[in-house]
Write an enzyme that holds these catalytic residues in place. Structure first.
Site, mmCIF file in Angstrom:
data_model
loop_
_atom_site.group_PDB
_atom_site.id
_atom_site.type_symbol
_atom_site.label_atom_id
_atom_site.label_comp_id
_atom_site.label_asym_id
_atom_site.label_seq_id
_atom_site.Cartn_x
_atom_site.Cartn_y
_atom_site.Cartn_z
ATOM 1 N N LYS A 190 -21.491 17.892 7.230
ATOM 2 C CA LYS A 190 -20.538 18.261 8.233
ATOM 3 C C LYS A 190 -20.172 17.390 9.178
ATOM 4 O O LYS A 190 -21.072 16.610 9.690
ATOM 5 C CB LYS A 190 -20.793 19.634 9.018
ATOM 6 C CG LYS A 190 -19.921 20.060 9.948
ATOM 7 C CD LYS A 190 -18.539 20.555 9.342
ATOM 8 C CE LYS A 190 -17.534 21.082 10.380
ATOM 9 N NZ LYS A 190 -16.229 21.433 9.762
ATOM 10 N N SER B 208 0.943 -1.174 0.106
ATOM 11 C CA SER B 208 0.050 0.126 -0.036
ATOM 12 C C SER B 208 0.881 1.060 -0.188
ATOM 13 O O SER B 208 1.687 1.669 -0.744
ATOM 14 C CB SER B 208 -0.991 0.043 1.188
ATOM 15 O OG SER B 208 -2.135 0.504 0.956
#
Length: 324
Positions: free
Chosen positions: A174, A122
């Site tokens: 949010k 990764s």
């Protein structure tokens, strides 16, 4: 009676003196260890002069300005070439990109090769892509091309214990998802868009740097890891071998002298990883009677526990399930 009182007073005075000098001795030992460690760390970055510098990328990769500064110093050093030895499962996407960019700049100044010691998965594979040549052991783990975000959903537990979260926010997306409630379809879609964007960047970087066509990138970009033996056939690495293989490539392709030694170039470590600071901390904790914590610090358990936390942002990380 007066004699007994005098004896008690004398003993107390002696105990205070012993405590004072014991404290002074501990402080002197700590200062000596720290000074010696700082000198060793500073001088350790110069050991690559006139040699092939070996730098090690280990553990979780996060943004680390000290490491970047150390790599910039290596650019200006008299090292003849650089071997980047990687053994890491990855880390944050941003930290891996920062390291990749620094290694690309280093490669522009010094002949460089990556040697995968154990794992380059990764984000660690992102870092490996900075080199034009990647060597890995037959049994190394390479790849894991993908991005993830993980968060717990605690709504069921909170309902069980009778706790709920109240929120007042400016807009529905949010602080979403918040790890408390199930994410809304809109929040999940926004998160998936972020992941897809970073994955497209990662996939494109692999395809570009490893000169793969669409069929080749499709075979390797599904998040799997591959052994070194598998990876060479898939164009993820260039050679199967060890550090001697890496040195041989530098000699053959970059005309590095064959008799140059390989020496460690120490990247500036995190404060908690400094061996001499762990020793100083251990001495101090033992002196104040916290021997159990001192043992944990000596063994690196505390530092390792901290390393496993605080991975903020999107992750490029391979986390196999432990069978122990």
């Amino acid at each position: 009676m007066s004699l007994d009182s005098d004896v008690i007073v004398d003993r107390r005075r002696l105990r205070r003196k012993l405590t004072f000098w014991r404290t002074i001795a501990v402080l002197v030992a700590v200062v000596a260890i720290v000074a010696g460690g700082l000198y060793a760390t500073r001088s350790g970055t110069q050991t690559s002069s006139g040699a092939i510098a070996r730098i090690k990328i280990e553990g979780l990769i996060q943004s680390n300005n000290e490491r970047i500064e150390a790599l910039e110093r290596l650019e200006k050093s008299s090292a003849a070439a650089v071997i980047v030895q990687i053994n890491s499962p990855g880390g944050t996407v941003a930290g891996s990109e920062q390291l990749y960019d620094a290694l690309v700049r280093l490669k522009a100044k010094k002949p460089m090769i990556v040697m995968v010691e154990g794992v380059a998965a990764s984000g660690a594979y992102i870092a490996a892509l900075a080199s034009d040549q990647i060597v890995a052991r037959q049994t190394s783990m390479v790849g894991s091309i993908g991005v993830l975000v993980q968060f717990p959903v605690l709504s069921g537990l909170m309902k069980t214990v009778g706790v709920r979260l109240e929120e007042v926010k400016s807009s529905p997306l949010k602080a979403a998802p918040n790890g408390i409630d199930e994410p809304s379809p809109e929040a999940r879609a926004a998160l998936e868009a972020l992941i897809k964007d970073n994955y497209t960047w990662f996939r494109g970087l692999v395809q570009n740097r490893r000169a793969m066509d669409e069929a080749q990138i499709e075979k390797v970009a599904d998040g799997r890891v591959f052994t070194g033996r598998q990876a060479i056939g898939l164009k993820l690495i260039d050679q199967v071998g060890d550090e001697k293989t890496a040195v041989a490539w530098l000699v053959a392709e970059k005309k590095i002298k064959s008799d140059l030694p390989v020496r460690d170039y120490k990247l500036s470590p995190k404060l908690g990883d400094l061996t001499f600071l762990r020793a100083a901390t251990s001495i101090t904790l033992n002196a104040v009677g916290l021997s159990s914590i001192a043992r944990q610090v000596e063994q690196g358990g505390f530092a390792q526990a901290i390393d496993g936390m605080g991975l903020d942002g999107m992750l490029a990380l391979w986390r196999p399930v432990s069978l122990n």
